[in-house]
Every structure is written in C-alpha cells, then in structure tokens.
Design an enzyme around this catalytic site. Structure first.
Site, PDB file in Angstrom:
ATOM      1  N   GLU A 187      11.800  -3.731   4.721  1.00  0.00           N
ATOM      2  CA  GLU A 187      11.327  -4.305   5.980  1.00  0.00           C
ATOM      3  C   GLU A 187      12.051  -3.690   7.166  1.00  0.00           C
ATOM      4  OE1 GLU A 187      10.064  -8.698   4.312  1.00  0.00           O
ATOM      5  OE2 GLU A 187      11.867  -8.540   5.537  1.00  0.00           O
ATOM      6  N   GLU A 230       4.852  -0.467  -3.535  1.00  0.00           N
ATOM      7  CA  GLU A 230       3.951   0.499  -4.151  1.00  0.00           C
ATOM      8  C   GLU A 230       4.017   1.841  -3.432  1.00  0.00           C
ATOM      9  OE1 GLU A 230       3.493  -2.617  -3.137  1.00  0.00           O
ATOM     10  OE2 GLU A 230       1.559  -3.354  -3.818  1.00  0.00           O
ATOM     11  N   CYS A 276      -1.330  -5.226  -1.327  1.00  0.00           N
ATOM     12  CA  CYS A 276      -2.078  -5.452  -0.086  1.00  0.00           C
ATOM     13  C   CYS A 276      -3.227  -4.445  -0.005  1.00  0.00           C
ATOM     14  CB  CYS A 276      -1.142  -5.313   1.119  1.00  0.00           C
ATOM     15  SG  CYS A 276      -0.617  -3.618   1.468  1.00  0.00           S
ATOM     16  N   CYS A 312      -2.127  -0.751   0.320  1.00  0.00           N
ATOM     17  CA  CYS A 312      -1.616  -0.216  -0.945  1.00  0.00           C
ATOM     18  C   CYS A 312      -2.758   0.014  -1.931  1.00  0.00           C
ATOM     19  CB  CYS A 312      -0.570  -1.143  -1.538  1.00  0.00           C
ATOM     20  SG  CYS A 312       1.005  -1.054  -0.649  1.00  0.00           S
TER      21      CYS A 312
END
Length: 122
Positions: free
Chosen positions: A43, A54, A81, A84
């Site tokens: 992050e 990923e 997500c 990804c």
C-alpha cells in the site's frame, strides 16, 4: 495442486505492507517450468499507487524472464480485483485459485473471471 499455492500464499501474506487497510494479501504464481514466485500487496498513502499481490507476483515473474503464456497457475489469499483479472487473463494463466466469500477454495480460468476481456490486436 492449486490449493497448495493458496497455502503458500497465506504464508507469504504476512510480508505484505498494508498499514492503512491492515488487509494483507499474498499470491504465489507457478511458472510452466515449475518455479514459484511470491507477491504481496504493497500500500501507499496515495491509495491508487498501491500494488496488488497478484501484480507483484506477476511483475516478479516478468523480472525473472517470464512472458504471457509462461505462467501456469496462481494461488491468492483473496478474490482478485478487476484490474488483476485483466493481468491474469493477459498473462494467460491456466488457473486462478482463491477462497470465495464462503471461504471455500475455488479455481477458475482467467476468462471465466473476466468475460469479454480487453485484448490488443497482435
């Protein structure tokens, strides 16, 4: 066999850098020649600049010389997500395994996760 990648992803998830969400995600990608490469989410205070586990694992595979079609499977500690899912499709993995909302391990082909995906003409 893909289930073991999720177990390995769970082990590596503790290395994630997630001070804002405290949501650690791990991924382990297996290459067609049997190598296994780890990735974690990282992050950033500017939230859109973070990277998913990923993408981290696939980026490492590319650094190690892999190209689309060289990756066979990936185990992830969470559902990928949408962004990804495009990466997984574009790198032509055979299978993607992760726990669903009920906590059951499920395996899909990337095209099942992202139907009508975006392709560039060769």
């Amino acid at each position: 066999m893909s289930e073991e990648l999720v177990v390995k992803a769970e082990a590596v998830a503790g290395k994630a850098y997630a001070p804002y969400s405290n949501y650690n995600v791990g991924a382990v990608v297996r290459t067609a020649d049997g190598r296994e490469l780890e990735g974690v989410n990282v992050e950033n205070a500017a939230y859109p600049l973070g990277i998913c586990a990923e993408k981290s694992a696939i980026s490492r595979a590319v650094t190690d010389g892999c190209a689309p079609g060289d990756l066979a499977a990936i185990g992830i500690t969470a559902s990928p997500c949408g962004g990804c899912r495009q990466w997984l499709y574009e790198f032509r993995l055979d299978s993607v395994t992760f726990p669903n909302r009920a906590g059951e391990l499920v395996t899909y082909a990337p095209g099942e996760l992202l139907p009508d995906t975006w392709d560039l003409d060769a």
